[in-house]
Design a protein around this motif. Structure first.
Motif, PDB file in Angstrom:
ATOM      1  N   ILE A 159      51.053 -26.806  62.287  1.00 18.79           N
ATOM      2  CA  ILE A 159      52.122 -26.437  61.364  1.00 18.79           C
ATOM      3  C   ILE A 159      52.651 -27.651  60.616  1.00 18.79           C
ATOM      4  O   ILE A 159      53.773 -27.641  60.112  1.00 18.79           O
ATOM      5  N   GLY A 160      51.819 -28.685  60.499  1.00 20.66           N
ATOM      6  CA  GLY A 160      52.261 -29.912  59.849  1.00 20.66           C
ATOM      7  C   GLY A 160      52.661 -29.747  58.400  1.00 20.66           C
ATOM      8  O   GLY A 160      53.424 -30.554  57.867  1.00 20.66           O
ATOM      9  N   ALA A 161      52.183 -28.695  57.732  1.00 23.14           N
ATOM     10  CA  ALA A 161      52.512 -28.510  56.325  1.00 23.14           C
ATOM     11  C   ALA A 161      53.964 -28.100  56.100  1.00 23.14           C
ATOM     12  O   ALA A 161      54.499 -28.304  55.001  1.00 23.14           O
ATOM     13  N   ALA A 162      54.609 -27.519  57.095  1.00 19.41           N
ATOM     14  CA  ALA A 162      55.976 -27.039  56.900  1.00 19.41           C
ATOM     15  C   ALA A 162      56.845 -27.174  58.142  1.00 19.41           C
ATOM     16  O   ALA A 162      58.060 -26.998  58.060  1.00 19.41           O
ATOM     17  N   GLY A 163      56.250 -27.501  59.293  1.00 18.64           N
ATOM     18  CA  GLY A 163      56.991 -27.456  60.551  1.00 18.64           C
ATOM     19  C   GLY A 163      58.121 -28.452  60.654  1.00 18.64           C
ATOM     20  O   GLY A 163      59.193 -28.133  61.174  1.00 18.64           O
ATOM     21  N   LYS A 164      57.898 -29.671  60.172  1.00 18.79           N
ATOM     22  CA  LYS A 164      58.961 -30.670  60.307  1.00 18.79           C
ATOM     23  C   LYS A 164      60.174 -30.288  59.469  1.00 18.79           C
ATOM     24  O   LYS A 164      61.325 -30.449  59.905  1.00 18.79           O
ATOM     25  N   GLY A 165      59.920 -29.765  58.275  1.00 17.24           N
ATOM     26  CA  GLY A 165      61.035 -29.304  57.462  1.00 17.24           C
ATOM     27  C   GLY A 165      61.794 -28.186  58.147  1.00 17.24           C
ATOM     28  O   GLY A 165      63.036 -28.154  58.128  1.00 17.24           O
ATOM     29  N   TYR A 166      61.060 -27.263  58.762  1.00 18.61           N
ATOM     30  CA  TYR A 166      61.726 -26.166  59.449  1.00 18.61           C
ATOM     31  C   TYR A 166      62.575 -26.678  60.602  1.00 18.61           C
ATOM     32  O   TYR A 166      63.692 -26.201  60.837  1.00 18.61           O
ATOM     33  N   LEU A 167      62.069 -27.675  61.311  1.00 17.77           N
ATOM     34  CA  LEU A 167      62.844 -28.240  62.416  1.00 17.77           C
ATOM     35  C   LEU A 167      64.117 -28.909  61.896  1.00 17.77           C
ATOM     36  O   LEU A 167      65.150 -28.878  62.565  1.00 17.77           O
ATOM     37  N   VAL A 168      64.060 -29.506  60.721  1.00 14.28           N
ATOM     38  CA  VAL A 168      65.274 -30.050  60.109  1.00 14.28           C
ATOM     39  C   VAL A 168      66.308 -28.941  59.931  1.00 14.28           C
ATOM     40  O   VAL A 168      67.498 -29.112  60.246  1.00 14.28           O
ATOM     41  N   ASP A 169      65.878 -27.777  59.428  1.00 15.34           N
ATOM     42  CA  ASP A 169      66.798 -26.647  59.273  1.00 15.34           C
ATOM     43  C   ASP A 169      67.375 -26.210  60.617  1.00 15.34           C
ATOM     44  O   ASP A 169      68.568 -25.886  60.726  1.00 15.34           O
ATOM     45  N   LEU A 170      66.540 -26.171  61.651  1.00 15.72           N
ATOM     46  CA  LEU A 170      67.007 -25.750  62.964  1.00 15.72           C
ATOM     47  C   LEU A 170      68.015 -26.738  63.542  1.00 15.72           C
ATOM     48  O   LEU A 170      69.007 -26.336  64.159  1.00 15.72           O
ATOM     49  N   VAL A 171      67.765 -28.020  63.345  1.00 13.89           N
ATOM     50  CA  VAL A 171      68.723 -29.034  63.796  1.00 13.89           C
ATOM     51  C   VAL A 171      70.042 -28.884  63.035  1.00 13.89           C
ATOM     52  O   VAL A 171      71.127 -28.982  63.625  1.00 13.89           O
ATOM     53  N   ALA A 172      69.960 -28.615  61.740  1.00  9.78           N
ATOM     54  CA  ALA A 172      71.180 -28.393  60.964  1.00  9.78           C
ATOM     55  C   ALA A 172      71.949 -27.190  61.498  1.00  9.78           C
ATOM     56  O   ALA A 172      73.189 -27.183  61.521  1.00  9.78           O
ATOM     57  N   GLY A 173      71.223 -26.165  61.947  1.00  8.70           N
ATOM     58  CA  GLY A 173      71.888 -25.014  62.546  1.00  8.70           C
ATOM     59  C   GLY A 173      72.652 -25.373  63.810  1.00  8.70           C
ATOM     60  O   GLY A 173      73.739 -24.839  64.070  1.00  8.70           O
ATOM     61  N   GLY A 189      61.782 -38.614  56.089  1.00 10.65           N
ATOM     62  CA  GLY A 189      61.655 -38.332  54.672  1.00 10.65           C
ATOM     63  C   GLY A 189      61.839 -36.887  54.283  1.00 10.65           C
ATOM     64  O   GLY A 189      61.910 -36.572  53.102  1.00 10.65           O
ATOM     65  N   ASP A 190      61.917 -35.976  55.245  1.00 16.76           N
ATOM     66  CA  ASP A 190      62.321 -34.599  54.961  1.00 16.76           C
ATOM     67  C   ASP A 190      63.823 -34.544  55.151  1.00 16.76           C
ATOM     68  O   ASP A 190      64.323 -34.730  56.275  1.00 16.76           O
ATOM     69  N   LEU A 191      64.542 -34.291  54.068  1.00 17.56           N
ATOM     70  CA  LEU A 191      65.994 -34.422  54.084  1.00 17.56           C
ATOM     71  C   LEU A 191      66.686 -33.110  53.759  1.00 17.56           C
ATOM     72  O   LEU A 191      66.217 -32.338  52.921  1.00 17.56           O
ATOM     73  N   LEU A 192      67.824 -32.898  54.405  1.00 14.92           N
ATOM     74  CA  LEU A 192      68.690 -31.761  54.110  1.00 14.92           C
ATOM     75  C   LEU A 192      70.110 -32.268  54.005  1.00 14.92           C
ATOM     76  O   LEU A 192      70.610 -32.950  54.911  1.00 14.92           O
ATOM     77  N   LEU A 223      65.084 -31.932  50.313  1.00 14.31           N
ATOM     78  CA  LEU A 223      64.037 -32.663  49.608  1.00 14.31           C
ATOM     79  C   LEU A 223      62.951 -33.023  50.606  1.00 14.31           C
ATOM     80  O   LEU A 223      63.232 -33.553  51.682  1.00 14.31           O
ATOM     81  N   ALA A 224      61.716 -32.711  50.256  1.00 10.53           N
ATOM     82  CA  ALA A 224      60.580 -33.096  51.090  1.00 10.53           C
ATOM     83  C   ALA A 224      59.520 -33.709  50.205  1.00 10.53           C
ATOM     84  O   ALA A 224      59.442 -33.436  49.006  1.00 10.53           O
ATOM     85  N   ALA A 225      58.692 -34.544  50.804  1.00 10.44           N
ATOM     86  CA  ALA A 225      57.625 -35.193  50.066  1.00 10.44           C
ATOM     87  C   ALA A 225      56.391 -35.253  50.934  1.00 10.44           C
ATOM     88  O   ALA A 225      56.459 -35.163  52.156  1.00 10.44           O
ATOM     89  N   SER A 226      55.255 -35.396  50.274  1.00  6.25           N
ATOM     90  CA  SER A 226      54.017 -35.511  51.010  1.00  6.25           C
ATOM     91  C   SER A 226      53.089 -36.464  50.270  1.00  6.25           C
ATOM     92  O   SER A 226      53.053 -36.469  49.041  1.00  6.25           O
ATOM     93  N   ALA A 227      52.376 -37.274  51.042  1.00  7.80           N
ATOM     94  CA  ALA A 227      51.404 -38.206  50.475  1.00  7.80           C
ATOM     95  C   ALA A 227      50.443 -38.612  51.578  1.00  7.80           C
ATOM     96  O   ALA A 227      50.838 -38.715  52.737  1.00  7.80           O
ATOM     97  N   PRO A 228      49.203 -38.831  51.246  1.00  3.23           N
ATOM     98  CA  PRO A 228      48.231 -39.212  52.271  1.00  3.23           C
ATOM     99  C   PRO A 228      48.220 -40.687  52.606  1.00  3.23           C
ATOM    100  O   PRO A 228      47.548 -41.101  53.538  1.00  3.23           O
ATOM    101  N   ALA A 265      61.124 -26.639  51.184  1.00  4.47           N
ATOM    102  CA  ALA A 265      60.777 -27.905  50.538  1.00  4.47           C
ATOM    103  C   ALA A 265      59.519 -28.506  51.146  1.00  4.47           C
ATOM    104  O   ALA A 265      58.617 -28.960  50.428  1.00  4.47           O
ATOM    105  N   ASP A 266      59.423 -28.510  52.459  1.00  4.79           N
ATOM    106  CA  ASP A 266      58.266 -29.091  53.134  1.00  4.79           C
ATOM    107  C   ASP A 266      56.991 -28.324  52.804  1.00  4.79           C
ATOM    108  O   ASP A 266      55.957 -28.907  52.447  1.00  4.79           O
TER     109      ASP A 266
END
Length: 312
Positions: A159-173, A189-192, A223-228, A265-266
């Protein structure tokens, strides 16, 4: 989820003066799921809040990490069948289903086995096998009904494409449940951001992490970003795969997505490797998001909000 101690690829410099966006700042910094987190608030977080955040992250990692033998994801990878997923699964897998459709199958959570074969495995071997397996088609290999995941073969979720962003939302909850209403959560770098005073964030140059290509104000958004560029190994190998081919992407150097939630965003930052903002909106995902991507050339594609913040 990222393996512990694997470098992230945030493409976002730390929020400029993030610790000053609130009147009496407190900053809780820690390491989890392979990246450095910071939670900036108007006062130091009490111990019970920090403990609740740590427990929520641990539970999410125990469910979703493909790097842990004791995780639910690892159990699914061993044996096909029916699995009742955690209550937090629905928003995540529903987004993946939309992104899968919007990108014609390029964004697919079944890339885990392929990543392992390319060397991004639990041992972090960085050695590709002679014949890494392909990526199953999501609709062929699994069925998701909003509660139960049915797999018709052993599949490795990633779930690397969106999981970290989702965890940010859960922590905010968690923060909100303790009455913390103004904060900046930054997970590699995934920010809320939530609060009265926007946070200024620098956008990292994809070729030089010491430089910024622009600065954006984050105002009650994610805000989320991705780069290799920070998680690469071997000859052209990195963690952003096109699930249709099983190969790392080649044409896009970096992406950024601004959306109402960090989950969106993620996921959209990943989807921007396979289509532009207008294409994704037309496909029915992210109608309220702004995007920026840098293609080889370089060629910059930016929606209006990002156009306004880029340096000339």
């Amino acid at each position: 989820m990222p393996r512990p101690d694997v470098p992230e690829a945030p493409a976002v410099l730390e929020a400029l003066e993030t610790s000053a966006v609130l009147d009496v700042p407190g900053q809780h910094r820690f390491k989890a799921i392979g990246t450095v987190w910071s939670i900036t608030t108007d006062r130091a977080l009490p111990a019970d809040v920090r403990r609740a955040v740590a427990e929520r992250i641990e539970r999410f990692d125990r469910d979703w990490s493909r790097f842990r033998a004791d995780s639910l994801v690892s159990a699914i990878a061993r044996t096909p069948g029916q699995y009742v997923l955690p209550a937090d699964a629905a928003p995540l897998l529903d987004l993946y289903a939309r992104l899968d459709r919007a990108t014609d199958g390029s964004v697919n959570p079944l890339v885990g086995r392929r990543l392992e074969g390319l060397g991004y495995d639990a041992a972090y071997s960085l050695v590709a096998s002679a014949d890494p397996v392909g990526v199953p088609v999501w609709s062929d290999a699994a069925t998701w009904d909003g509660r139960v995941l049915t797999t018709r073969e052993p599949v490795m979720l990633d779930i690397g494409a969106a999981g970290k962003g989702y965890l940010v939302d859960l922590v905010a909850g968690i923060l909100r449940s303790f009455g913390v209403d103004e904060y900046v959560v930054d997970a590699g770098g995934d920010l809320l951001h939530r609060g009265a005073t926007p946070a200024r964030v620098a956008l990292e140059h994809p070729d030089d992490p010491s430089l910024a290509i622009g600065v954006i104000e984050l105002d009650n958004a994610a805000l989320a970003a991705s780069a290799p560029n920070r998680r690469t190994w071997g000859d052209g190998l990195h963690h952003i795969l096109d699930a249709r081919t099983g190969e790392p992407t080649r044409d896009v150097l970096a992406t950024w997505a601004l959306a109402p939630t960090a989950l969106e965003a993620d996921g959209l930052a990943t989807a921007l490797f396979f289509g532009g903002v207008d294409e994704l909106r037309a496909a029915g995902v992210g109608d309220r998001f702004e995007g920026l991507r840098i293609l080889r050339g370089p060629v910059v594609e930016a929606s209006p909000v990002f156009e306004a913040v880029l340096f000339a």
